[in-house]
Design an enzyme around this catalytic site. Sequence first.
Site, mmCIF file in Angstrom:
data_model
loop_
_atom_site.group_PDB
_atom_site.id
_atom_site.type_symbol
_atom_site.label_atom_id
_atom_site.label_comp_id
_atom_site.label_asym_id
_atom_site.label_seq_id
_atom_site.Cartn_x
_atom_site.Cartn_y
_atom_site.Cartn_z
ATOM 1 N N LYS A 99 67.168 -25.297 93.745
ATOM 2 C CA LYS A 99 66.045 -25.070 92.887
ATOM 3 C C LYS A 99 65.898 -23.462 92.380
ATOM 4 C CE LYS A 99 64.520 -29.524 92.833
ATOM 5 N NZ LYS A 99 64.633 -30.336 91.398
ATOM 6 N N GLU A 121 55.132 -28.261 89.001
ATOM 7 C CA GLU A 121 55.117 -29.409 89.681
ATOM 8 C C GLU A 121 55.956 -29.572 90.970
ATOM 9 O OE1 GLU A 121 56.835 -29.313 87.147
ATOM 10 O OE2 GLU A 121 58.587 -30.025 88.016
ATOM 11 N N SER A 388 72.775 -30.198 97.770
ATOM 12 C CA SER A 388 71.767 -29.401 97.114
ATOM 13 C C SER A 388 70.800 -28.900 97.815
ATOM 14 C CB SER A 388 71.136 -30.516 95.964
ATOM 15 O OG SER A 388 70.493 -31.711 96.934
HETATM 16 C C1 PLP Z 1 67.350 -30.683 97.958
HETATM 17 C C2 PLP Z 1 67.108 -31.289 96.592
HETATM 18 N N1 PLP Z 1 67.897 -31.949 96.060
HETATM 19 C C3 PLP Z 1 67.815 -32.741 94.889
HETATM 20 C C4 PLP Z 1 66.333 -32.693 94.553
HETATM 21 C C5 PLP Z 1 66.258 -33.656 93.323
HETATM 22 O O1 PLP Z 1 66.107 -32.955 91.884
HETATM 23 P P1 PLP Z 1 67.396 -32.804 90.971
HETATM 24 O O2 PLP Z 1 67.633 -34.195 90.571
HETATM 25 O O3 PLP Z 1 66.684 -32.034 89.772
HETATM 26 O O4 PLP Z 1 68.305 -32.053 91.362
HETATM 27 C C6 PLP Z 1 65.466 -32.279 95.078
HETATM 28 C C7 PLP Z 1 64.159 -32.056 94.385
HETATM 29 O O5 PLP Z 1 63.175 -31.679 95.300
HETATM 30 C C8 PLP Z 1 65.672 -31.373 96.020
HETATM 31 O O6 PLP Z 1 64.854 -30.601 97.013
#
Ligand code: PLP
Lengths: 407, 263
Positions: A99, A121, A388
């Site tokens: 993020k 948000e 992620s």
């Molecule tokens: C570690 C992590 N992965 C994935 C996501 C999902 O978001 P996005 O699909 O936009 O990557 C989030 C959302 O808070 C997150 O904290």
Amino acid sequence: MRKKRLSVKKNKFPDKTGHYGDLGGRFVPETLMAILIDLEQELKNALKDPAFKKEFRYYLKDFANRPTSLYYAERLSRELKTLKVYLKREDLLHTGAHKINNTLGQIILARRMKKTRIIAETGAGQHGVATATVCALFGLKCVVYMGAEDVKRQALNVVRMRLLGAEVVPVQSGTKTLKDAMNEAIRDWVTNVKDTYYLIGTVAGPHPYPMMVREFQKIIGQEARQQFLKKEKKLPDYVLACVGGGSNAMGIFYPFFYDASVSLIGVEAAGHGLDTGAHSAAICKGAAGVLHGCKSALLQNADGQVQNAHSIAAGLDYPGVGPEHYYYKKIGRADYVAITDKEAIGGLKLLSRTEGIIPALESSHALAYLPKLARQVKGKKTVIVCLSGRGDKDMGTIQEVLDHESH
Amino acid sequence: MNRIDLKFQQLRKAGKKAFIAYITAGYPSLEATEALVLALEESGADIIELGIPFSDPMADGPTIQEASFKALENGTTVRKILDMVRAIRRVSNIPLALMTYYNPVFHVGDAHFVEAAAAAGIDGLIIPDLPPDEAKELRAACLAHDVANIFFLSPTTTAARIAPIAKASTGFIYFVSVAGVTGSRKSIPAEIARDIRAAKKVTDKPVCIGFGVSTPEEVKAMANISDGVIVGSAIIKEITKHSGQKDMPARVAAFVQKLSSAL
Ligand SMILES: Cc1ncc(COP(=O)(O)O)c(C=O)c1O
């Protein structure tokens, strides 16, 4: 997996009006149209401006700790037998998830636009933390809307945001989760549009947000592609990522878009199961709809009312998805599958045990798809998983699950 | 002729301004809504906006949000609302516009929705999250069924957008008094008169002011600079205040009488 021929010319999406085919667009109150048009122009200028690019690169490197490594998960691969797995380590970034890439890009843009107040948000709290972080970095006022339910399940992130100087507003309306936080952020924005910048955390919302967040997240895929080529002297067979709104997935998919040999697989949250009604799988189970400013896949009932989503991962607990993902699905460029809460816990345990890496519950959805993929493929295949985020924020939830299992 | 157009023609001839009342359909119940429409007509409402409750009312303040959630809890659906409209049409010719978010329309298909609404006796559509830029199909459907397609102007609307929005809007133009969500406010910004004049330069369609109007004084002041005034949240609050009382519609009508007679 079967490959379809693509009929998309390079850089043709979104089109001039912000559409991906007939998806995307700008479905907002008139009061917001001027700022969106303005933002689109500012973004275009910034992306062409060497000074902007230099500043963005500087903070990505020295503040957020890019590039992240592409790590060969050897013991995991051995266990999966048919897959050679690489992890794109976004979990190693400052604040613990991808993020921060996006919040750095947008905060630099917001400052160029002379905005003095930032709102956001958040679901899991990761985007809220990343926003509060960049606001502290630049000394800007920060208000984060968070569903009251999520305030409870992600309590640690609430503490972090407050420490960073942000005001966290628990949202009591609707399902008290991410979608309601987004409603409330939009209400704030429409009221304070003159001085306030709305820092959206995923590839959703009205144009230019889906495109902008993709542009700020595509560094994930650009790095991963180069790193993989260097290590393996070829492209991967698969790229896997979890999909909430879809920003980490779009970030890693987009630079592989024209590599037709690379299968892109987005993993949605199946919650209690796709047939239970308690899930967040907008692409797998939803229909076209309009929410929060864009046309995309949406979980809704027969009357067009938005349905409650569910996922054990707060960051995936959203009834919609970014329009570009639904577009990829429609043109056959990416496939979308879903993983249940229970399977995701399995994915989290698997990586913790085999590699000494505790992933976020969101990322665990992508990991949990690996054993399924391993059983489907013929011969030995290579795969990059977008890791992620890290799991620190989820320890409360995990503890509950473990306690429950031992009873 | 569309009932909204006819109404403005009559008002103009008589040198009068329009009083437009918003209520959320199904709040506190659909029976109450039906009774309210008829009572409001009696008390001087020229046009009535019926809000279709939506799960995610992002352009609404707390009052209308609350009414929407209650209406949905009561099982209010588009089909039931249109049934009620048919019942009203047996006894009244008051112009009726549906105010809805776009998804319930898009979900069944623009053409299908407009056809069903027109057949039930609806005269106009107001969709706050659908700017004309995204409304090509809806506009075609509205044109085909003689349903007014009412678009918004806002204090933040750029000069370049005013003319195309005014051109696209039919029935009347909805001028949002302030940047924000629905609901009452302490004051309405002074620049509104200037903004309305700017709009009036490019169109001779009726321009009506809504959002935040709640007192007879405000109704009067806004009517002086426009062709009509829209009141929503203040009426919903009055409904809530008398909810559960047998004479609720009459009491709300008395409140609306005070507002409409300020014109
Ligand atoms: C570690 C992590 N992965 C994935 C996501 C999902 O978001 P996005 O699909 O936009 O990557 C989030 C959302 O808070 C997150 O904290």
